[in-house]
Design an enzyme around this catalytic site. Structure first.
Site: not given
Length: 125
Positions: A26, A83
């Site tokens: 991430d 994202e």
């Protein structure tokens, strides 16, 4: 945890990967993310941090970074997800440059479980 015992974490992740669990790195490009992790960790997916996605259509540096992350991820056999996708223009740019998946407010806002379940069934919560 990763920084304290990288070898132990890699071994545990490999065992879990053998059980079918997939891992994603991430916020790639910020914080503690590192190129050495890409090489050593048993990852399946790389996430482009939203700080690069936010101005991907208006800032040449953000566009270059996003494209480089997509190319790097693919060259390592990883899927790449962006994202923080909030506009059609961001989605189009990233899709045209080979990004595999997207998440962000363009697709929906966070919901409590009841609202999410209702959206799947087509009923209002």
């Amino acid at each position: 945890m990763l920084l304290d015992d990288i070898e132990g974490v890699i071994a545990k992740m490999a065992t879990l990967k053998d059980c079918g669990i997939r891992f994603s790195l991430d916020d790639f490009g910020t914080g503690y993310s590192s190129l050495s992790y890409l090489k050593r960790l048993p990852l399946s997916q790389l996430k482009i941090d939203q700080s690069f996605v936010r101005e991907v259509t208006t800032d040449a540096n953000d566009a270059a970074i996003a494209c480089a992350v997509i190319t790097l991820g693919h060259s390592l056999g990883l899927n790449v997800i962006a994202e923080g996708v909030e506009t059609e223009a961001q989605l189009t740019f990233l899709a045209e440059h080979g990004c595999d998946a997207f998440q962000g407010y363009l697709f929906g806002r966070p919901l409590p479980m009841e609202g999410f379940q209702a959206s799947l069934s087509g009923k209002a919560a």
